[in-house]
Design a protein around this motif. Structure first.
Motif, short mmCIF file in Angstrom:
data_model
loop_
_atom_site.label_atom_id
_atom_site.label_comp_id
_atom_site.label_asym_id
_atom_site.label_seq_id
_atom_site.Cartn_x
_atom_site.Cartn_y
_atom_site.Cartn_z
N GLY A 97 0.82 -1.21 0.00
CA GLY A 97 0.00 0.00 0.00
C GLY A 97 0.85 1.26 0.00
N SER A 98 0.47 2.19 0.83
CA SER A 98 1.23 3.43 0.98
C SER A 98 2.03 3.40 2.28
N ALA A 99 2.69 2.26 2.49
CA ALA A 99 3.56 2.07 3.64
C ALA A 99 2.82 2.34 4.95
N GLU A 100 3.50 3.01 5.88
CA GLU A 100 2.91 3.23 7.20
C GLU A 100 1.67 4.12 7.16
N LEU A 101 1.49 4.86 6.06
CA LEU A 101 0.31 5.71 5.96
C LEU A 101 -0.98 4.90 5.85
N THR A 102 -0.90 3.72 5.26
CA THR A 102 -2.12 2.91 5.07
C THR A 102 -2.77 2.55 6.41
N PRO A 103 -2.07 1.90 7.35
CA PRO A 103 -2.73 1.62 8.64
C PRO A 103 -3.09 2.87 9.42
N ALA A 104 -2.29 3.94 9.27
CA ALA A 104 -2.62 5.18 9.98
C ALA A 104 -3.95 5.75 9.48
N GLY A 251 17.43 -14.63 0.66
CA GLY A 251 17.86 -14.85 -0.72
C GLY A 251 17.61 -13.70 -1.65
N THR A 252 17.08 -12.57 -1.13
CA THR A 252 16.85 -11.39 -1.96
C THR A 252 17.49 -10.17 -1.32
N VAL A 253 17.79 -9.19 -2.15
CA VAL A 253 18.36 -7.93 -1.68
C VAL A 253 17.65 -6.79 -2.41
N CYS A 254 17.33 -5.73 -1.68
CA CYS A 254 16.75 -4.52 -2.29
C CYS A 254 17.84 -3.47 -2.38
N VAL A 255 18.05 -2.95 -3.58
CA VAL A 255 19.14 -2.01 -3.83
C VAL A 255 18.56 -0.69 -4.34
N PRO A 256 18.88 0.46 -3.73
CA PRO A 256 18.37 1.74 -4.20
C PRO A 256 18.90 2.08 -5.60
N VAL A 257 18.04 2.69 -6.41
CA VAL A 257 18.42 3.17 -7.75
C VAL A 257 18.49 4.70 -7.64
N LEU A 258 19.71 5.22 -7.51
CA LEU A 258 19.88 6.61 -7.12
C LEU A 258 19.33 7.62 -8.12
N ASP A 259 19.50 7.38 -9.41
CA ASP A 259 19.09 8.39 -10.39
C ASP A 259 17.72 8.10 -11.01
N ALA A 260 17.00 7.11 -10.49
CA ALA A 260 15.63 6.87 -10.97
C ALA A 260 14.71 7.94 -10.37
N PRO A 261 13.83 8.53 -11.16
CA PRO A 261 12.91 9.53 -10.60
C PRO A 261 12.07 8.92 -9.49
N PRO A 262 11.84 9.66 -8.42
CA PRO A 262 10.96 9.14 -7.36
C PRO A 262 9.58 8.81 -7.94
N GLU A 263 8.91 7.89 -7.31
CA GLU A 263 7.58 7.49 -7.79
C GLU A 263 6.58 7.62 -6.66
N HIS A 264 5.30 7.74 -7.04
CA HIS A 264 4.25 7.95 -6.05
C HIS A 264 3.49 6.66 -5.74
N SER A 265 2.96 6.60 -4.53
CA SER A 265 1.82 5.71 -4.27
C SER A 265 0.63 6.63 -4.08
N VAL A 266 -0.55 6.14 -4.40
CA VAL A 266 -1.72 7.01 -4.42
C VAL A 266 -2.91 6.33 -3.75
N LEU A 267 -3.84 7.15 -3.33
CA LEU A 267 -5.16 6.66 -2.95
C LEU A 267 -6.07 6.90 -4.15
N ALA A 268 -6.62 5.84 -4.69
CA ALA A 268 -7.49 5.92 -5.86
C ALA A 268 -8.93 5.64 -5.46
N THR A 269 -9.84 6.41 -6.03
CA THR A 269 -11.28 6.22 -5.80
C THR A 269 -12.01 6.40 -7.11
N ARG A 270 -13.27 5.99 -7.17
CA ARG A 270 -14.07 6.23 -8.37
C ARG A 270 -14.42 7.71 -8.45
#
Length: 299
Positions: A97-104, A251-270
């Motif tokens: 979801g939107s990380a810690e914002l979702t349960p909040a 068995g997995t690693v998450c690696v930051p991509v420094l020059d990738a543009p930041p991306e959004h998470s959103v709340l979507a509704t009809r």
């Protein structure tokens, strides 16, 4: 027609005794007798023989009608009660979801509207838009922002991009990488019906200059499938930075991509949804995004 007369009549018909019917209904025998006489007067026929107590031909026919009338009343009351009950707010959540914002946001909504039940619906990568359009959820925490006139979007987090890679790959040892390091990776494959916005997001399409990504033979529509593919050394995925807080996976690693543009998470509704609960949830979520975002590790 007084419903007490119907219940008294049915009790006597079933018990075969005025006294037993009165005990069953917690009424006096006199009141039960009076109800039967009044009902017979209203209908203009005798319904019961008194000694011994048994149904007359008219009474035999009326029993079914009386039961039907009382059943119809019960059904009407149940239907009205259901209509008056608060409808659940169905919250779709893609990945984390939107990380810690979702349960909040959910907790704030439950405090503000305790009478409205909340239901959670897990969304896979192909349900970016369809869950809302098909009315399977009322609000949805997804990424990236859908581009669809039927969907209203509120940006609630903006995060750095990461890649999810097998721990056995050389790239996993890097503290951070650039887009040039990740564009040639074999990414998990998505189903053909996956929305284009999500495909472009997963594969860093804006940085490819129109070129197609390399794709693994492994398909994925959920974070679990991405992680199991990566853990098996069969492909990579990409996500927002908060993903690694929610999905630490051997068995997995998450690696930051420094020059990738930041991306959004959103709340979507009809766009056309007038449900007051949806409006309240949307208002609370956007307020929390403005006020609490930095404290929720979303900056």
């Amino acid at each position: 027609m007084d419903l007490r007369r119907l219940t008294s009549f049915l009790a006597v018909a079933e018990e075969g005794h005025f006294g037993k019917a009165a005990e069953r209904l917690f009424r006096s025998p006199a009141s039960v007798t009076a109800h039967i006489k009044q009902l017979e007067h209203d209908l203009g026929v005798h319904l019961l023989e008194r000694s011994p107590v048994r149904l007359t031909p008219a009474g035999e026919r009326f029993v079914g009608h009386a039961r039907g009338l009382l059943a119809a009343l019960d059904a009407a009351m149940a239907d009205v009660a259901e209509a008056g009950a608060a409808r659940a707010l169905r919250i779709g959540v893609m990945s984390n979801g939107s990380a810690e914002l979702t349960p909040a946001a959910v907790q704030a909504f439950q405090r503000a509207c305790p009478e409205v039940p909340v239901e959670f619906v897990a969304l896979d990568f192909t349900e970016h838009v369809s869950a809302l359009v098909q009315n399977r959820v009322d609000v949805a925490f997804v990424r990236p922002a859908p581009v669809d006139e039927r969907i209203a979007v509120d940006v609630v987090t903006t995060e750095r991009r990461i890649v999810v890679v097998p721990a056995s790959w050389e790239l996993a040892d890097a503290a951070a990488v650039s887009l040039d390091d990740v564009l040639e990776l074999p990414y998990v494959s998505l189903p053909e019906h996956t929305p284009r916005q999500f495909r472009d997001y997963l594969y860093f399409a804006d940085a490819r200059g129109g070129l197609s990504p390399h794709r693994s033979r492994s398909h994925a529509v959920t974070p679990h499938e991405v992680l199991t593919t990566a853990a098996a050394g069969r492909g990579a995925g990409s996500a927002l930075e908060s993903f690694q807080r929610y999905y630490p996976w051997p068995g997995t690693v998450c690696v930051p991509v420094l020059d990738a543009p930041p991306e959004h998470s959103v709340l979507a509704t009809r766009s056309d949804d007038r449900n007051p609960a949806v409006r309240t949830f949307r208002s609370l979520t956007t307020s929390l995004a403005r006020e609490l975002g930095p404290r929720l590790r979303l900056a």
